[in-house]
Write an enzyme that holds these catalytic residues in place. Structure first.
Site, short mmCIF file in Angstrom:
data_model
loop_
_atom_site.label_atom_id
_atom_site.label_comp_id
_atom_site.label_asym_id
_atom_site.label_seq_id
_atom_site.Cartn_x
_atom_site.Cartn_y
_atom_site.Cartn_z
N GLU A 164 0.87 -1.25 -0.02
CA GLU A 164 -0.05 0.02 0.04
C GLU A 164 0.81 1.33 -0.07
OE1 GLU A 164 -2.57 -0.90 -1.03
OE2 GLU A 164 -4.09 -0.33 0.35
N THR A 223 -4.52 6.40 -6.05
CA THR A 223 -4.71 6.79 -4.66
C THR A 223 -3.56 7.90 -4.10
OG1 THR A 223 -5.36 4.75 -4.50
CG2 THR A 223 -4.70 5.55 -2.48
#
Ligand code: HSE
Length: 311
Positions: A128, A181
């Site tokens: 992530e 993101t």
């Protein structure tokens, strides 16, 4: 040599008010990886899907997850990864987390499960971080563990599995626009005004209370985001009008899924969720944007082993 085939589901992060601390696993879509461990050292990644992914393994989220696993366990080996099924990156339903969670889970299975659930989440957060420039587990934790997860704290990681009310249906729409993101995080301010913070923590408390008491009306009222949505909704054409339509058709909430551009609605009946899905599809089509719609229930299952063999 040992080989495993593993699956990790898509997920919805934030759930409105829970920026970086809440997420849920979806029951239909996800990533599938085949991972083989042999003697030696090194990593190879082969993309067997038609989804475009970087060729350089240093840009693939799977790589830092494998390295973190070896660092945490003191083990070593050569890992070959074949990506067999992949959620489209930049979709807002936890594409990078599904790969990261599947990689962490697969590594643990290949080496006879030395890591705890929390440690696997720590491993997956490395992926992530590569994808978004931040360590957050609100997609990775539900993708690994299933259900609805609250991350009470990151230092150390403290996760709580929340109850899933029986009548909790989501319609998720993935419009074909890419919002990375990283970009969606970079536009957020570094500080939150007190007024917005008060509203956000009231809603987080309300959301948790609603899940424990099975009060979907309260859950819906609490799914509001004063922190990220005001900045991110610009990436989603007609966001406010769409929400008005969704709420007046019987759904209880509509929010951006993770960092977007996917959006999701919450309903207490499957047919209302289907109606929301149709409204969302019509909305994006009218803006000239193709989209995929899923009507889903939250799944209790996270990452899982599909097959294994000793070669
Ligand atoms: N909590 C993260 C964000 C999720 O909103 O940036 C990314 O999908």
């Amino acid at each position: 040599m040992k080989k495993v085939r593993v699956f990790a589901p898509a997920s919805i992060a934030n759930l409105g008010c829970g920026f970086d601390i809440m997420g849920l696993a979806l029951d239909e879509v996800g990533d599938i990886l085949e991972m083989t461990a042999s003697e030696g050292e090194g990593i190879s990644i082969q993309n067997k899907t038609s989804v475009p992914l970087p060729d350089d393994i240093e840009e693939n989220v799977i790589t830092p997850v494998i390295r973190k696993f070896f660092q945490m366990t003191g083990l070593s080996g050569h890992i070959d990864v074949a990506i067999c099924q992949k959620i489209y990156p930049g979709s807002g339903i936890g594409s990078s987390a599904a790969s990261s969670a599947a990689a962490a889970y697969g590594m643990n299975e290949l080496y006879d499960c030395p890591l705890s659930d929390e440690e696997m989440v720590v491993c997956a957060m490395e992926g992530e971080n590569l994808a978004s420039g931040g360590y957050h587990a609100d997609n990775a934790a539900p993708a690994l563990l299933g259900g609805i997860i609250l991350i009470r704290g990151y230092e150390p990681l403290d996760m709580i599995q929340l109850p899933i009310p029986g009548n909790f249906y989501c319609a998720v729409v993935h419009p074909e626009i890419v919002v990375s993101t990283k970009a969606a995080r970079s536009i957020l301010p570094k500080a939150v005004p007190m007024h917005d913070a008060i509203s956000q923590w009231g809603n987080v408390g309300g959301l948790v209370a609603g899940l424990y008491s099975g009060n979907i009306g309260l859950v819906g009222r609490a799914m509001k985001d004063s922190v990220a949505e005001p900045y991110r909704k610009q990436f989603i054409p007609g966001f406010d009008q769409l929400r008005e339509q969704i709420l007046s058709s019987g759904s209880m909430a509509m929010n951006i899924s993770g960092s977007g551009p996917s959006v999701f609605s919450l309903s207490d009946k499957r047919e209302i969720a289907h109606r929301a899905g149709e409204i969302m599809k019509k909305h994006f089509t009218a803006h000239g944007i193709n989209c995929d719609v899923y009507v889903v229930k939250v799944t209790n299952k996270g990452a899982k082993l599909l097959a294994h063999e000793v070669l």
